[in-house]
Design a protein around this motif. Structure first.
Motif, PDB file in Angstrom:
ATOM      1  N   THR A  37      -7.110  -7.741   5.099  1.00  0.00           N
ATOM      2  CA  THR A  37      -6.432  -7.211   3.915  1.00  0.00           C
ATOM      3  C   THR A  37      -6.209  -8.496   3.099  1.00  0.00           C
ATOM      4  N   LEU A  39      -4.115  -9.624  -0.863  1.00  0.00           N
ATOM      5  CA  LEU A  39      -3.325  -9.264  -2.045  1.00  0.00           C
ATOM      6  C   LEU A  39      -3.735  -9.592  -3.350  1.00  0.00           C
ATOM      7  N   LEU A  62      -3.496  -3.713  -3.109  1.00  0.00           N
ATOM      8  CA  LEU A  62      -4.277  -4.500  -1.987  1.00  0.00           C
ATOM      9  C   LEU A  62      -5.580  -4.099  -2.005  1.00  0.00           C
ATOM     10  N   SER A  64      -9.259  -4.590   0.662  1.00  0.00           N
ATOM     11  CA  SER A  64      -9.807  -4.782   2.094  1.00  0.00           C
ATOM     12  C   SER A  64     -11.237  -5.458   1.943  1.00  0.00           C
ATOM     13  N   TYR A  77      -0.648   2.064   2.985  1.00  0.00           N
ATOM     14  CA  TYR A  77      -0.222   0.925   3.927  1.00  0.00           C
ATOM     15  C   TYR A  77       1.383   1.068   4.159  1.00  0.00           C
ATOM     16  N   SER A 105       3.606   2.911   0.873  1.00  0.00           N
ATOM     17  CA  SER A 105       2.740   2.835  -0.473  1.00  0.00           C
ATOM     18  C   SER A 105       2.529   4.111  -0.832  1.00  0.00           C
ATOM     19  N   LYS A 109      -0.088   1.370  -3.711  1.00  0.00           N
ATOM     20  CA  LYS A 109       1.032   0.745  -4.509  1.00  0.00           C
ATOM     21  C   LYS A 109       2.269   0.627  -3.950  1.00  0.00           C
ATOM     22  N   TYR A 130       2.410  -6.359   5.475  1.00  0.00           N
ATOM     23  CA  TYR A 130       1.572  -5.041   5.073  1.00  0.00           C
ATOM     24  C   TYR A 130       1.048  -4.590   6.654  1.00  0.00           C
ATOM     25  N   VAL A 133      -2.797  -0.614   7.371  1.00  0.00           N
ATOM     26  CA  VAL A 133      -3.453  -0.655   6.401  1.00  0.00           C
ATOM     27  C   VAL A 133      -4.765   0.338   6.436  1.00  0.00           C
ATOM     28  N   LEU A 150      -1.457  -7.821   7.123  1.00  0.00           N
ATOM     29  CA  LEU A 150      -1.386  -9.162   6.214  1.00  0.00           C
ATOM     30  C   LEU A 150       0.275  -9.541   6.411  1.00  0.00           C
TER      31      LEU A 150
END
Length: 156
Positions: A37, A39, A62, A64, A77, A105, A109, A130, A133, A150
């Motif tokens: 993951t 950012l 995010l 991946s 996430y 999220s 987001k 985070y 995910v 993350l």
């Protein structure tokens, strides 16, 4: 055989009880992570990041990166912000403690209200997590896979 019918019955009963308790389907399934993951489109991975840089990047979704280096959008996430602070306990002793703030999220987001509340509390020494995910595979859009958590430590 006539001497030991109780022992034989006890042995059969114990064997049957233990065979039902070791159900392999009841074991917790281990998560198989398929990606890493990042950012803001791959700009920041696990490690340290300045508080100002995180503040500017936290609105961005995010991504991946799978094992072949292809970037995929993150669909969902869980987010935790660990804020360190100095507090006094009941005896007046100063202690450094951590407050945890969490959110889920919305379409990959952070919710807008949560971003606005974070802007007021971001400082160096805090930690951002985070986890859970789930990334979407670009080819199908419907297929998803787990991506590694993350962890970002905010610096000056």
């Amino acid at each position: 055989m006539k001497k030991y019918p109780g022992i034989l019955l006890l042995t059969i009963t114990l064997f049957a009880a233990f065979s039902f308790q070791t159900n392999p389907a009841a074991k917790k399934k281990k998560i198989d992570f398929k990606g890493s993951t990042f950012l803001a489109g791959g700009l920041a991975g696990n490690g340290k990041i300045s508080a100002k840089e995180f503040e500017s990047l936290m609105k961005q979704p995010l991504v991946s990166k799978d094992s072949q280096g292809v970037l995929h959008a993150v669909a969902s996430y869980s987010f935790t912000y660990a804020e360190r602070g100095a507090y006094e306990d009941s005896t007046g002793t100063l202690r450094i403690m951590t407050d945890y703030y969490t959110a889920e999220s919305e379409n990959g987001k952070l919710p807008e209200y949560y971003v606005n509340s974070l802007k007021e509390r971001i400082k160096y020494g805090d930690t951002v997590y985070y986890f859970d995910v789930m990334a979407s595979v670009a080819d199908t859009g419907a297929a998803r896979y787990h991506s590694l958590p993350l962890k970002l430590i905010l610096t000056k």
